[in-house]
Design a protein around this motif. Structure first.
Motif, PDB file in Angstrom:
ATOM      1  N   ILE A   9      21.298  10.544   4.265  1.00 26.10           N
ATOM      2  CA  ILE A   9      20.297  10.345   5.153  1.00 26.10           C
ATOM      3  C   ILE A   9      19.723   8.962   4.792  1.00 26.10           C
ATOM      4  N   THR A  10      19.447   8.736   3.551  1.00 26.23           N
ATOM      5  CA  THR A  10      18.774   7.242   3.113  1.00 26.23           C
ATOM      6  C   THR A  10      19.441   6.305   3.595  1.00 26.23           C
ATOM      7  N   ARG A  11      20.922   6.350   3.336  1.00 26.21           N
ATOM      8  CA  ARG A  11      21.545   5.085   3.903  1.00 26.21           C
ATOM      9  C   ARG A  11      21.514   4.815   5.236  1.00 26.21           C
ATOM     10  N   ARG A  12      21.559   5.896   5.881  1.00 25.15           N
ATOM     11  CA  ARG A  12      21.472   6.033   7.423  1.00 25.15           C
ATOM     12  C   ARG A  12      20.339   5.137   7.956  1.00 25.15           C
ATOM     13  N   LEU A  13      19.235   5.799   7.265  1.00 27.85           N
ATOM     14  CA  LEU A  13      17.791   5.037   7.503  1.00 27.85           C
ATOM     15  C   LEU A  13      17.556   3.666   6.973  1.00 27.85           C
ATOM     16  N   THR A  26      14.611 -12.081  -1.546  1.00 26.59           N
ATOM     17  CA  THR A  26      15.863 -13.113  -1.448  1.00 26.59           C
ATOM     18  C   THR A  26      16.025 -13.636  -0.161  1.00 26.59           C
ATOM     19  N   GLY A  27      16.141 -14.877   0.458  1.00 25.34           N
ATOM     20  CA  GLY A  27      16.280 -15.488   1.700  1.00 25.34           C
ATOM     21  C   GLY A  27      15.249 -14.727   2.632  1.00 25.34           C
ATOM     22  N   ASP A  28      15.800 -14.202   3.774  1.00 25.18           N
ATOM     23  CA  ASP A  28      14.796 -13.465   4.422  1.00 25.18           C
ATOM     24  C   ASP A  28      14.689 -11.878   4.639  1.00 25.18           C
ATOM     25  N   ARG A  29      14.903 -11.470   3.454  1.00 20.69           N
ATOM     26  CA  ARG A  29      14.897  -9.923   3.051  1.00 20.69           C
ATOM     27  C   ARG A  29      13.874  -9.519   1.572  1.00 20.69           C
ATOM     28  N   LEU A  30      13.348  -8.731   1.819  1.00 20.41           N
ATOM     29  CA  LEU A  30      12.774  -8.036   0.785  1.00 20.41           C
ATOM     30  C   LEU A  30      13.480  -6.993  -0.018  1.00 20.41           C
ATOM     31  N   TRP A  31      13.565  -6.963  -1.020  1.00 15.33           N
ATOM     32  CA  TRP A  31      14.207  -5.868  -1.850  1.00 15.33           C
ATOM     33  C   TRP A  31      13.434  -4.818  -2.699  1.00 15.33           C
ATOM     34  N   VAL A  32      13.704  -3.607  -2.746  1.00 13.39           N
ATOM     35  CA  VAL A  32      12.783  -2.697  -3.513  1.00 13.39           C
ATOM     36  C   VAL A  32      14.053  -1.934  -4.381  1.00 13.39           C
ATOM     37  N   PRO A  74       0.709  -1.161   0.177  1.00 14.37           N
ATOM     38  CA  PRO A  74       0.234   0.032  -0.065  1.00 14.37           C
ATOM     39  C   PRO A  74       0.979   1.351  -0.207  1.00 14.37           C
ATOM     40  N   LEU A  75       2.196   1.263   0.732  1.00 13.25           N
ATOM     41  CA  LEU A  75       2.786   2.613   0.802  1.00 13.25           C
ATOM     42  C   LEU A  75       3.322   2.757  -0.525  1.00 13.25           C
ATOM     43  N   LEU A  76       3.881   1.657  -1.500  1.00  9.50           N
ATOM     44  CA  LEU A  76       4.507   1.876  -2.782  1.00  9.50           C
ATOM     45  C   LEU A  76       3.326   2.343  -3.709  1.00  9.50           C
ATOM     46  N   GLU A  77       2.054   1.746  -3.445  1.00  9.40           N
ATOM     47  CA  GLU A  77       1.016   2.197  -4.438  1.00  9.40           C
ATOM     48  C   GLU A  77       0.531   3.669  -4.305  1.00  9.40           C
ATOM     49  N   SER A  78       0.614   4.148  -2.944  1.00  5.59           N
ATOM     50  CA  SER A  78       0.166   5.500  -2.647  1.00  5.59           C
ATOM     51  C   SER A  78       1.318   6.430  -2.904  1.00  5.59           C
ATOM     52  N   LEU A  79       2.519   6.163  -2.845  1.00 10.60           N
ATOM     53  CA  LEU A  79       3.741   6.924  -3.267  1.00 10.60           C
ATOM     54  C   LEU A  79       3.695   7.100  -4.828  1.00 10.60           C
ATOM     55  N   VAL A  80       3.612   6.044  -5.466  1.00 11.44           N
ATOM     56  CA  VAL A  80       3.494   6.239  -7.032  1.00 11.44           C
ATOM     57  C   VAL A  80       2.401   7.178  -7.382  1.00 11.44           C
ATOM     58  N   ASP A  99      10.405   0.284  10.099  1.00 16.04           N
ATOM     59  CA  ASP A  99       9.626   1.805  10.204  1.00 16.04           C
ATOM     60  C   ASP A  99       8.937   2.321   9.254  1.00 16.04           C
ATOM     61  N   SER A 100       7.532   2.258   8.960  1.00 19.39           N
ATOM     62  CA  SER A 100       6.802   2.526   7.846  1.00 19.39           C
ATOM     63  C   SER A 100       7.069   3.886   7.634  1.00 19.39           C
ATOM     64  N   ASP A 101       7.259   4.819   8.344  1.00 19.08           N
ATOM     65  CA  ASP A 101       7.670   6.381   8.241  1.00 19.08           C
ATOM     66  C   ASP A 101       8.938   6.568   7.559  1.00 19.08           C
ATOM     67  N   ARG A 102       9.904   5.853   8.270  1.00 18.61           N
ATOM     68  CA  ARG A 102      11.345   5.838   7.713  1.00 18.61           C
ATOM     69  C   ARG A 102      11.658   5.272   6.492  1.00 18.61           C
ATOM     70  N   THR A 103      10.575   4.313   6.168  1.00 17.09           N
ATOM     71  CA  THR A 103      10.773   3.589   4.964  1.00 17.09           C
ATOM     72  C   THR A 103      10.331   4.697   3.491  1.00 17.09           C
ATOM     73  N   GLU A 104       9.119   5.003   4.220  1.00 20.79           N
ATOM     74  CA  GLU A 104       8.383   6.155   3.244  1.00 20.79           C
ATOM     75  C   GLU A 104       9.588   7.220   2.985  1.00 20.79           C
ATOM     76  N   GLN A 105      10.257   7.734   4.044  1.00 16.52           N
ATOM     77  CA  GLN A 105      11.290   8.627   3.728  1.00 16.52           C
ATOM     78  C   GLN A 105      12.241   8.231   2.715  1.00 16.52           C
ATOM     79  N   ILE A 106      12.667   6.862   3.052  1.00 19.79           N
ATOM     80  CA  ILE A 106      13.710   6.440   2.193  1.00 19.79           C
ATOM     81  C   ILE A 106      13.256   6.443   0.675  1.00 19.79           C
ATOM     82  N   LEU A 107      11.938   6.006   0.478  1.00 18.23           N
ATOM     83  CA  LEU A 107      11.430   5.834  -0.852  1.00 18.23           C
ATOM     84  C   LEU A 107      11.117   7.383  -1.498  1.00 18.23           C
TER      85      LEU A 107
END
Ligand code: ADP
Length: 254
Positions: free
Chosen positions: A223-227, A176-182, A111-117, A145-153
């Motif tokens: 900032i993005t990398r730190r987040l 891949t494995g136990d991670r989700l990539w965007v 939903p976050l990806l869809e609303s950002l697009v 953290d959904s707010d921080r992930t939104e900031q990254i995107l």
């Protein structure tokens, strides 16, 4: 003679204590060094817009130029830059000092990806560049953290748009494995191989004169990398000058 009077077990304790004080002192020195660098970089970044604004204001004041809408817009633009610099700076200093509040909770990225697009599409003139979200079906939940992930995107998509005159920006996801990539892939100006190692450094901007027109601060990717790191993820970039760039990051699955 110290050893004659103090039991050896206590000497060992004191030695340990002294080692840990040494480590603390070293780490404080590192913090101090980074603080000094940050202030140096910041001074440099503040000077340009301030000089421009002061120069125009002085000429307006002594009547050597007339105020035109273009001139006022230029002043507004430089002032905005200063404002952005202040905001970004606050974020990065908090992030570097470890004071950025982060709440890791399971959530669904789709939903976050869809609303950002949707939100970015509304801002783009004539659908240019084209913004596409490529995901298949549901996404597994991540712990982040959904707010921080939104900031990254927002940072990555914002950059992709700013550095792409025309073409396409594609958002893709995979597991891949136990991670989700965007990944955010653009067909924009790209980054040269020589510049690539520096993109995540604060205040670094490829070709400053050209970048300045694009009104960034050079802090967004730092900032993005730190987040991403604060959320136990990783961020990577691939790019080719003149062809485009892909910035991808991963988050742990719930
Ligand atoms: P800025 O505010 O300057 O965009 P960033 O930290 O976000 O600062 O990015 C640092 C630099 O990396 C930019 O100035 C630009 O030179 C380069 N860059 C970032 N994203 C892209 C992209 N998608 N395409 C090409 N260059 C990029």
């Amino acid at each position: 003679n110290l050893q004659a009077r103090v039991p050896s077990s206590e000497i060992a304790e004191l030695q340990k204590l002294s080692n840990s004080f040494n480590r603390m002192a070293q780490s404080l020195e590192g913090v101090e060094q980074r603080r000094r660098e940050l202030i140096g970089d910041l001074t440099h970044e503040l000077r340009t817009p301030l000089t421009v604004v002061r120069g125009y204001l002085e000429e307006l004041a002594d009547g050597s130029i007339d105020g035109s809408p273009e001139l006022y817009l230029r002043l507004v633009k430089e002032t905005r830059r200063l404002e952005r610099l202040a905001n970004d700076l606050q974020e990065i200093s908090k992030a570097e000092a470890g004071y950025l509040p982060i709440q890791l909770k399971p959530f669904n990225l789709l939903p976050l990806l869809e609303s950002l697009v949707e939100r970015f599409k509304d801002q783009l003139l004539n659908d240019n560049p084209v913004l596409v979200l490529e995901t298949e079906g549901e996404l597994p939940r991540v712990i982040a953290d959904s707010d921080r992930t939104e900031q990254i995107l927002v940072n990555l998509i914002g950059n992709a748009i700013r550095y792409t005159e025309e073409g396409q920006i594609t958002l893709t996801t995979w597991q891949t494995g136990d991670r989700l990539w965007v990944a955010v892939t653009d067909t924009g100006i790209g980054i040269s191989e020589a510049d690539l190692p520096y993109v995540f450094e604060r205040f670094w901007r490829a070709d400053r004169s050209r970048s300045r027109i694009r009104s960034g601060t050079g802090l967004g990717l730092a900032i993005t990398r730190r987040l991403v790191e604060l959320q136990n993820g990783q961020i990577e970039v691939e790019s080719e000058l003149g062809k485009g760039s892909t910035f991808r990051f991963c988050l742990p699955l719930a």
